[in-house]
Scaffold this motif. Structure first.
Motif, PDB file in Angstrom:
ATOM      1  N   GLN A 169       0.825  -1.207   0.000  1.00 31.88           N
ATOM      2  CA  GLN A 169       0.000   0.000   0.000  1.00 31.88           C
ATOM      3  C   GLN A 169       0.859   1.257   0.000  1.00 31.88           C
ATOM      4  O   GLN A 169       0.574   2.228  -0.712  1.00 31.88           O
ATOM      5  CB  GLN A 169      -0.908  -0.021   1.239  1.00 31.88           C
ATOM      6  CG  GLN A 169      -1.795   1.193   1.391  1.00 31.88           C
ATOM      7  CD  GLN A 169      -2.708   1.063   2.603  1.00 31.88           C
ATOM      8  OE1 GLN A 169      -3.694   0.357   2.575  1.00 31.88           O
ATOM      9  NE2 GLN A 169      -2.365   1.740   3.671  1.00 31.88           N
ATOM     10  N   GLN A 185      -5.968  -1.700   0.005  1.00 27.43           N
ATOM     11  CA  GLN A 185      -6.829  -1.254   1.100  1.00 27.43           C
ATOM     12  C   GLN A 185      -7.984  -2.228   1.318  1.00 27.43           C
ATOM     13  O   GLN A 185      -8.341  -2.541   2.461  1.00 27.43           O
ATOM     14  CB  GLN A 185      -7.349   0.153   0.798  1.00 27.43           C
ATOM     15  CG  GLN A 185      -6.252   1.207   0.830  1.00 27.43           C
ATOM     16  CD  GLN A 185      -6.675   2.541   0.236  1.00 27.43           C
ATOM     17  OE1 GLN A 185      -7.636   2.600  -0.543  1.00 27.43           O
ATOM     18  NE2 GLN A 185      -5.981   3.605   0.590  1.00 27.43           N
ATOM     19  N   ALA A 218      -9.376   0.399   7.226  1.00 28.93           N
ATOM     20  CA  ALA A 218      -8.966   0.039   5.860  1.00 28.93           C
ATOM     21  C   ALA A 218     -10.154   0.070   4.911  1.00 28.93           C
ATOM     22  O   ALA A 218     -10.046   0.535   3.763  1.00 28.93           O
ATOM     23  CB  ALA A 218      -8.313  -1.346   5.872  1.00 28.93           C
ATOM     24  N   GLN A 221     -11.018   3.617   4.031  1.00 29.49           N
ATOM     25  CA  GLN A 221     -10.053   4.160   3.071  1.00 29.49           C
ATOM     26  C   GLN A 221     -10.341   3.633   1.667  1.00 29.49           C
ATOM     27  O   GLN A 221     -10.289   4.393   0.689  1.00 29.49           O
ATOM     28  CB  GLN A 221      -8.632   3.788   3.501  1.00 29.49           C
ATOM     29  CG  GLN A 221      -8.149   4.500   4.752  1.00 29.49           C
ATOM     30  CD  GLN A 221      -6.787   3.990   5.219  1.00 29.49           C
ATOM     31  OE1 GLN A 221      -6.316   2.944   4.780  1.00 29.49           O
ATOM     32  NE2 GLN A 221      -6.156   4.741   6.111  1.00 29.49           N
ATOM     33  N   ALA A 222     -10.648   2.327   1.569  1.00 31.19           N
ATOM     34  CA  ALA A 222     -10.942   1.740   0.256  1.00 31.19           C
ATOM     35  C   ALA A 222     -12.201   2.364  -0.339  1.00 31.19           C
ATOM     36  O   ALA A 222     -12.260   2.668  -1.542  1.00 31.19           O
ATOM     37  CB  ALA A 222     -11.107   0.226   0.385  1.00 31.19           C
TER      38      ALA A 222
END
Length: 571
Positions: A169, A185, A218, A221-222
């Motif tokens: 990442q 992510q 995560a 964020q994705a």
């Protein structure tokens, strides 16, 4: 809507002189369509491009094959991905192209992970990582590390999977590579969810809460990346699915409702059938968590009835959720029935994986052997590029990994055939594949007669040359799809799928005569070599160890009968 004109960027003119510029433009269009989530349409067009690309355009064919290998798994076509990746890798070796090598190996790694061939997956991922770093391509480096992480996950090591994904990442973020950054992510959310499940199973509430929080971060964020970077509704839907699961794991079902509603709308409105079923299943789980297990069970039962032959993994998701709903309702008889169904589904998934493993292994061996015969001269001339001096300490760690994997390789150094380790791994798969397909199978055990006398009379160098030339005779006399291995000093094994013992005996008799008539005197004056062969097999096949033991017994009988002969077990 009418089809696009034959000379559009989507479809270069068929049958005309090859137009490289039009081909490259069409290829770029299909990459963009895939990036937007139109995987089926892009894949169909790429298959047409591949058919229109002449064999002389090896680099372009390799690029299309690598892209197809990358996209096929999203459509559930794992064996097609394996074949495309293997063919792309063969072209990369011929072209000595590290970028194409990295792409092909990255896709192979992912396919092997999905088929639970974790060791092969990790090996391919590490090789892809080395290729990407030699080429100085950070986006491909991030993809390779991403697939290494998936391999660690298939090895039941989610801690290392998270660490490798976080490293990928960071590289992807620095390179500005959206697709792989989103994948990192999204995968990271999934790996943290697995860690949360493990912690819950161990009763470690603190570790579960920490893992669930990391999964939520995560997934958020994705989701944000999918929205802002133009990833398309498919990426947003996938990210939202993980976010909902992370919120469930965190004990926050109320917060999960808005992303759950959005996920459901995206999946149903855009025609993503699998994701739509997952969204409906999550809604049922939400009801259970909110104290309505009976309504949850009704929804899940309706989903199971509505699904026409769903994939086993999707059915497993629904059955597992239904089991939890029945248990929450106090309907323990129904819960037990669903738990028993889960066990059956796990067995079915294992059988399906075994069949795919066998097919992928055969595909790989067929393509690699064909390429090895065609490119042996070029393969001898290739050498690895000099390592870049500025590689960090991580490079040394990866080199140690590569050396460890090399020591565990499946090739016999002297003859170039498979070794005993590979034979012990592949034989049960081939036998089980033959059983499931209803095919006959034969196992041949082969031994060089009086080999010790050859070594004592002519020296070990001549003995090595005998084994090498015998390996060449085996390659030429047997099919490329047959498993051929050196399993001892002068002992060899061949597995002939789809061949009955009587036919195998005819093949081995021709091989025995070829060995006897070979010009051994050219190696050293006075040298003569003979072989004995024992064969076992039939339909339905027995267990692998039983077949091998019967073949060995037939071989011993051939030795006792005077050597230089072929004997079928029971004949």
């Amino acid at each position: 809507m009418a089809d696009p004109p034959a000379t559009s960027p989507d479809h270069p003119a068929p049958g005309a002189d090859f137009d490289a510029a039009a081909f490259d433009a069409a290829f770029a269009v299909q990459q963009q369509r895939a990036a937007a989530g139109a995987y089926q349409a892009s894949t169909d067009a790429l298959e047409q491009l591949l058919a229109a690309c002449p064999a002389t355009e090896a680099r372009r064919r390799g690029a299309v094959l690598a892209q197809l290998a990358h996209q096929y798994p999203r459509l559930g076509r794992l064996t097609a991905s394996a074949r495309s990746a293997t063919e792309a890798l063969a072209l990369a070796e011929r072209l000595d192209d590290d970028l194409l090598r990295a792409d092909a190996l990255t896709s192979e790694s992912f396919v092997y992970s999905q088929l639970m061939l974790a060791r092969e997956a990790l090996s391919c991922g590490m090789r892809a990582l080395s290729c990407a770093r030699r080429a100085g391509d950070p986006a491909r480096e991030a993809w390779a590390l991403n697939r290494v992480a998936v391999a660690y996950a298939s090895l039941e090591n989610p801690v290392q999977a998270c660490a490798s994904t976080e490293q990928a990442q960071e590289i992807a973020a620095q390179a500005g590579a959206h697709e792989v950054l989103f994948s990192c992510q999204n995968n990271l959310a999934y790996f943290w969810l697995r860690r949360a499940e493990e912690a819950a199973a161990l009763g470690d509430a603190a570790a579960q809460a920490e893992a669930a929080a990391q999964a939520r971060q995560a997934a958020e964020q994705a989701t944000a990346r999918a929205r802002c970077a133009g990833g398309g509704p498919f990426e947003v839907a996938v990210a939202l699915s993980n976010l909902v699961n992370a919120l469930f794991a965190s004990g926050q079902p109320d917060e999960a409702l808005p992303p759950l509603n959005e996920f459901g709308h995206l999946a149903h409105d855009h025609g993503y059938p699998t994701l739509a079923i997952e969204a409906d299943a999550q809604r049922a789980i939400f009801l259970r968590l909110k104290g309505e297990p009976l309504q949850s069970a009704r929804i899940l039962e309706a989903l199971l009835q509505a699904c026409v032959e769903p994939p086993p993994k999707l059915r497993r998701l629904l059955v597992r959720a239904l089991y939890e709903a029945h248990k929450a309702c106090g309907q323990f008889r129904e819960a037990l029935a669903r738990l028993e169904e889960l066990v059956g589904l796990d067995r079915q998934i294992s059988r399906d994986n075994l069949m795919l493993q066998t097919e992928v292994i055969l595909i790989r061996d067929q393509v690699e052997q064909a390429q090895a015969r065609a490119d042996v001269a070029a393969a001898d001339a290739r050498r690895e590029r000099a390592r870049a001096a500025h590689l960090e300490t991580e490079q040394q760690r990866l080199r140690e990994h590569a050396l460890a994997l090399e020591r565990a390789a499946h090739e016999d150094v002297l003859t170039g055939l498979h070794n005993r380790r590979h034979a012990e791994f592949a034989l049960p798969l081939l036998v089980e594949g033959a059983r499931l397909a209803g095919q006959v199978i034969s196992v041949a055990a082969l031994d060089v007669d009086h080999f010790k006398r050859i070594n004592d009379s002519h020296g070990h160098a001549v003995g090595d040359a005998v084994l090498q030339q015998l390996a060449q005779l085996l390659r030429h006399r047997l099919r490329s799809a047959d498993l051929v291995a050196r399993v001892g000093g002068e002992e060899f094994m061949a597995v002939l799928a789809g061949i009955a013992p009587a036919q195998a005996a005819e093949i081995c008799e021709r091989l025995r005569l070829a060995v006897a008539e070979h010009d051994w005197a050219a190696t050293t004056p006075g040298l003569a070599v003979r072989i004995s062969v024992g064969i076992a097999g039939g339909l339905p096949p027995q267990q692998a160890d039983t077949l091998l033991r019967r073949a060995d017994q037939a071989l011993y009988a051939a030795k006792r009968g005077g050597r230089n002969r072929v004997l079928v077990d029971g004949a």
